[in-house]
Design an enzyme around this catalytic site. Structure first.
Site, short mmCIF file in Angstrom:
data_model
loop_
_atom_site.label_atom_id
_atom_site.label_comp_id
_atom_site.label_asym_id
_atom_site.label_seq_id
_atom_site.Cartn_x
_atom_site.Cartn_y
_atom_site.Cartn_z
N ASP A 217 0.84 -1.19 0.00
CA ASP A 217 0.00 0.00 0.00
C ASP A 217 0.88 1.25 0.00
O ASP A 217 0.90 2.02 0.94
CB ASP A 217 -0.94 -0.01 1.22
CG ASP A 217 -0.17 -0.05 2.54
OD1 ASP A 217 1.07 -0.17 2.51
OD2 ASP A 217 -0.82 0.04 3.60
N GLU A 218 1.62 1.42 -1.08
CA GLU A 218 2.49 2.58 -1.19
C GLU A 218 2.54 3.01 -2.66
O GLU A 218 1.81 3.88 -3.06
CB GLU A 218 3.89 2.26 -0.64
CG GLU A 218 4.78 3.49 -0.62
CD GLU A 218 5.85 3.45 0.45
OE1 GLU A 218 5.91 2.50 1.21
OE2 GLU A 218 6.63 4.42 0.50
N TRP B 245 15.91 13.78 -1.69
CA TRP B 245 14.56 13.51 -2.18
C TRP B 245 14.07 14.74 -2.96
O TRP B 245 13.92 14.68 -4.17
CB TRP B 245 13.63 13.17 -1.00
CG TRP B 245 13.60 11.70 -0.71
CD1 TRP B 245 12.55 10.85 -0.92
CD2 TRP B 245 14.66 10.88 -0.17
NE1 TRP B 245 12.90 9.57 -0.56
CE2 TRP B 245 14.16 9.55 -0.10
CE3 TRP B 245 15.96 11.11 0.23
CZ2 TRP B 245 14.94 8.49 0.37
CZ3 TRP B 245 16.73 10.05 0.71
CH2 TRP B 245 16.23 8.76 0.77
N GLU C 166 14.16 -4.09 -1.91
CA GLU C 166 14.17 -2.76 -1.28
C GLU C 166 15.37 -2.63 -0.33
O GLU C 166 15.99 -1.59 -0.26
CB GLU C 166 12.88 -2.57 -0.48
CG GLU C 166 12.84 -1.29 0.34
CD GLU C 166 11.49 -1.06 1.00
OE1 GLU C 166 10.77 -2.05 1.23
OE2 GLU C 166 11.17 0.10 1.28
C1 RAM Z 1 9.96 4.16 1.65
C2 RAM Z 1 9.77 4.17 0.19
C3 RAM Z 1 10.83 4.81 -0.64
C4 RAM Z 1 11.78 5.64 0.12
C5 RAM Z 1 11.16 6.24 1.35
C6 RAM Z 1 12.07 7.07 2.17
O1 RAM Z 1 8.71 4.07 2.27
O2 RAM Z 1 9.56 2.84 -0.22
O3 RAM Z 1 11.56 3.86 -1.38
O4 RAM Z 1 12.22 6.65 -0.74
O5 RAM Z 1 10.60 5.28 2.17
#
Ligand code: RAM
Length: 922
Positions: free
Chosen positions: A491-492, A551, A757
């Protein structure tokens, strides 16, 4: 390793308008035209071109051209703005480019076209229409057992339709269509186009895209019907991890807008618009949500609903949801499409009747399921997961995304179910309720992503590195779904700016992402806060603070990189005020030039392992980097004052960085982490004298950790390139080949088919990481892909070069590799660089497109033994020796295909091995 030069003179190919091949429905009043070149003649280049443009129906050869540049001297081929009389809406324009070669001879031409959409906003006459929720019959929700806390609030998908007559011969028909939500347009029983999840996700408050379709072939004389199915999508469905009602993001129900343009043979024109005459009812899709999944009840199909003659008397008149069309813009990029299919690799039946299907690849999209001979009313449920845990689907890492599709059979014999308005990230599917045997051929993985044509190939002799490249590409596929996202499964699925900026260089090598990113950059600019802060994610949902270091900086880095890669100056021009405003925003709150305030959620070197890079250091390095890129952009755009101002700021931030974080005598960077050294070296933040010692310290850290990395999202992209650039390619290769934790190959050794990730997403010691944040398909750590092309194969561009105008070819022989090769279809044409160690010789095959200059560094300890196509240097025409050292020979080349050989030591592969692994022709 290389394709033979295509025989023939200088020839244009790959014509594009606004970065797209034959775009239908542009609303750019000054579209830009580009072409690529090829030639089998060494040293060839374009000496002149001529562009001619004529509206449809006019011959490009006759004298009545709309625009004719005449013969224009020069080598320009990229993004040349149309400069003729104003373009008309809904008009197709044919264009031709004719080129003259290096000798001044006219050699060839090529033709293409583009078509305008609605250039003026007042041409939108249609209304947004939607289900009239006050008048529509009460909804009959899915079976109780399929309703969850989240899905019970979802509504069924509206079907909207109207009939119309075509009473005279048609010459042309176009549909201009969009939705707040997702739409599928239908005409006379057929689906229109192949776009998925259209109109895509943008900053909806600012812009909603419309697509244009040629629907001439779908219409007929007499009765016709047009219809659409709508779904919530990003507009009114669940988005991100925000637990608030989804309605708070944008709207609470989907809406449609469409204009159908009919051009008749007698010269007259008619519009069929979405308006109050349309009718609506719900059909088989009881709900459809991007995160939750789709529920389809086959018994509720509405046979013939999208055909003329259908009786819709019991349908409900639609509600007019609004007339404000000012947000509508023509889609400037290619849509999401189903671009590949994966057959099921295995289907395993469990004792309780469930099936576990393995597609063999972690993918993004959905499943097409064929059901045979089921009675009506059978509920078949599909759940999706990236990995198995103890043989069962592991779904904890999806968090609240249910990723569950249900199909209730209609009892029609053979039934094919494929959800239309959802997608999942998965490798495994659990099928429950399927009657009888499920054969592998009844399950197909339908891979969808934004259509960004593959333009690069990398191959080498090492299987694990090849798997890494494959995993990187699967990450790119799965996370370019309308916007560049972090992950496709939980859910992102948000457009995180850092993920995008670190991966962009890799993405550009693999595919043509020019239009995709240029479009998203508009959203990034739209999303900028009034004080100049870019957010962390775009479109901006869930996260509302100012963007964090690395970012928010994506808003500066991305347009700059797009300019360098594709020569897209307009993306820079349009982004420039926003880029400046971002740097000013950082500066305003950090007058001492160390970025410590207004740092948003400051993620630091996100998901680093075993080291912690000081956040102030990371932030300040990025402050310097963004100031630098704004200065460079200002130079390109001729904004001299800005250039001077940001250049001075960059110098001052660099000084502040050195004062605060660098011990120049010792070459020490505060925190002594790999990422700290990498940022300082890559962004030029060290005094010259400190560089060698800093490199040694970085190398010592890698060595002390047994050739392991500690970098997170921010540092990882720099690791191999910086080490190699400073003479430590040995360490770059050691990291590339490392297969113990943490490393890329560690995940591969444990079955990864995408980039994870986190380095520790799964470890032998701890198993699967706790579920809160553990995606198995995140591309950020795959940003090493750029080094495969740029370092291993050696395709790079000179510092000031744009769109590979000046190549720096410098392959890095090393590691376990015996050969490596990359081919890239750049904006100017095909570039290739490949090397192989064969029987005591290093062979280098190089392709340089027309009009491009290159230098090639041949790594050899015996520079005097270098030959090209059998002729010893320096006696080769068009190859000039620039530099000779005891480790390499550097030559200058013009365009052409080259075959160099140099004496070599080290491991060899047999030539046949190399040829067997030849690269596919792009
Ligand atoms: C996570 C995301 C993303 C990252 C941020 C800080 O929730 O998946 O990859 O950029 O955090």
């Amino acid at each position: 390793m290389t394709v033979p030069p295509p025989p023939g003179p200088l020839t244009p190919y790959g014509l594009t308008c606004e970065l797209l091949d034959e775009p239908l429905g542009l609303d750019e009043p000054v579209p830009r035209l580009s072409w690529k070149l090829r030639s089998s003649r060494r040293g060839d280049a374009q000496s002149a071109y001529r562009l001619t443009v004529a509206p449809s129906g006019t011959d490009l050869r006759d004298g009545r051209l709309l625009w004719d540049t005449g013969r224009v001297s020069g080598a320009d081929t990229l993004l040349i703005p149309y400069d003729g009389p104003p373009l008309q809406s809904s008009t197709r324009y044919h264009w031709r480019v004719t080129v003259w070669d290096v000798r001044g001879e006219q050699t060839a031409h090529a033709d293409s076209w583009f078509e305008t959409g609605l250039l003026h906003r007042d041409e939108w006459k249609a209304s947004w229409i939607a289900r009239d929720r006050d008048a529509a019959p009460p909804q009959d929700p899915p079976a109780v057992e399929d309703r969850t806390e989240r899905t019970r609030h979802l509504a069924s998908c509206p079907h909207l339709r109207r009939a119309f007559t075509v009473d005279k011969p048609l010459v042309r028909a176009r549909a201009y269509v969009s939705a707040r939500g997702l739409y599928e347009l239908r005409i006379n029983g057929r689906r229109v186009g192949d776009a998925e999840l259209a109109p895509g996700w943008t900053e909806y408050r600012h812009r909603v895209l419309y697509q244009t379709y040629d629907v001439g072939d779908l219409l007929r004389k007499g009765g016709n019907a047009i219809g659409a199915v709508l779904a919530d999508g990003w507009w009114s469905g669940f988005v991100g991890f925000d637990s608030r009602r989804q309605a708070l993001h944008y709207g609470d129900a989907p809406q449609l807008i469409v204009q159908l343009l009919l051009d008749f043979a007698d010269g007259s024109r008619r519009w069929v618009l979405s308006d109050g005459d349309w009718r609506e009812r719900s059909g088989p899709i009881r709900h459809a949500d991007l995160l939750m999944g789709e529920y389809v009840d086959g018994r509720r199909e509405l046979p013939g609903w999208d055909e003329p003659g259908y009786d819709d008397h019991d349908w409900t008149p639609v509600a007019i949801a609004g007339a404000d069309t000012s947000v509508l813009r023509a889609a400037p990029d290619r849509p999401v499409r189903v671009l590949e299919e994966l057959p099921a690799r295995t289907v395993e039946r469990r004792a309780d009747g469930r099936f576990i299907v393995d597609l063999g690849q972690n993918m993004v999209g959905r499943v097409r399921l064929t059901v045979r001979g089921a009675p009506a009313g059978r509920r078949i449920r599909l759940r999706h997961a990236e990995i198995l845990d103890d043989g069962e689907l592991y779904v904890d890492n999806l968090r609240t995304a249910e990723a569950t599709d249900v199909y209730v059979t209609a009892g029609r014999g053979v039934e094919v179910f494929e959800p239309r308005f959802t997608f999942h990230g998965f490798r495994y599917v659990e099928v429950t309720g399927h009657p009888g045997d499920l054969a592998p051929e009844d399950v197909t993985g339908r891979v969808l992503h934004s259509d960004t044509p593959w333009t690069g190939e990398f191959a080498c002799s090492d299987e694990t590195v090849m798997r890494l490249q494959s995993n990187i590409r699967w990450g790119q596929r799965g996370n370019f779904v309308s916007v560049p996202t972090d992950c496709p499964q939980r859910d992102e699925r948000l457009g995180w700016l850092a993920d995008a900026q670190v991966f962009l260089p890799t993405a550009c090598r693999n595919a043509d992402v020019a239009a995709f990113f240029a479009r998203w950059m508009r959203d990034v600019v739209d999303a900028q806060h009034p004080d100049g802060a870019f957010p962390d994610v775009v479109p901006e949902v869930c996260m509302t603070r100012e963007g964090a270091p690395a970012w928010g900086d994506g808003g500066v880095i991305i347009p700059w990189h797009l300019y360098r890669e594709y020569g897209d100056r307009r993306v820079l021009e349009r982004g420039f005020p926003a880029m400046k405003a971002w740097v000013d925003h950082v500066h305003r709150d950090n007058p001492d030039l160390l970025w410590r305030h207004r740092v948003g959620n400051h993620y630091g070197d996100w998901l680093q392992v075993g080291a912690e890079t000081p956040r102030d250091l990371l932030a300040t390095a990025y402050f310097a980097r963004s100031a630098e890129l704004v200065a460079r952009a200002a130079e390109v755009l001729g904004a001299e004052e800005d250039a001077a101002r940001y250049r001075a700021l960059r110098t001052a931030v660099g000084d502040a960085f050195a004062d605060a974080f660098v011990d120049a005598d010792e070459g020490r960077v505060a925190g002594e982490t790999q990422t700290g050294y990498l940022l300082a070296l890559a962004f030029g933040l060290l005094p010259e004298r400190a560089v060698p010692a800093a490199v040694d310290r970085l190398a010592a850290d890698v060595e002390a950790r047994g050739h392991h990395l500690t970098t997170g999202f921010v540092g990882v992209a720099l690791l191999c390139p910086v080490l190699a650039a400073h003479g430590r390619a040995d360490l770059a290769y050691a990291l590339l080949h490392q297969d113990t934790y943490p490393s890329w190959a560690y995940s591969i050794r444990h079955g990864a088919t995408t980039i994870w990730e986190r380095w520790d997403g799964w470890t032998e010691e701890h198993g699967i990481k706790p579920p809160a944040m553990n995606s198995f398909n995140h591309y950020s750590l795959g940003s090493v892909g750029e080094w495969l092309y740029g370092g291993v194969a050696g395709i790079g561009q000179a510092p000031g070069s744009v769109a590979y105008r000046e190549l720096r070819l410098a392959p890095t022989i090393g590691g376990r590799l015996t050969w490596a090769c990359a081919r890239q279809e750049t904006a100017r044409g095909t570039v290739e660089c490949g090397w192989a160690l064969e029987a005591g010789e290093l062979r280098l095959r190089v392709v340089v497109p027309p009009g491009v200059d290159a230098t090639l560094t041949v790594p050899t300890e015996l520079p005097d033994g270098v030959s090209e196509s059998g002729v010893p240097l320096p006696a080769v025409d068009g190859v000039d020796v620039l530099e000779r050292s005891d480790r390499s020979l550097t030559v200058r080349l013009g365009s052409g295909h080259y075959d160099f050989r140099a004496p070599a030591t080290g491991p060899s592969s047999s030539p046949s091995q190399v040829l067997a692994q030849d690269l596919p022709t792009p």
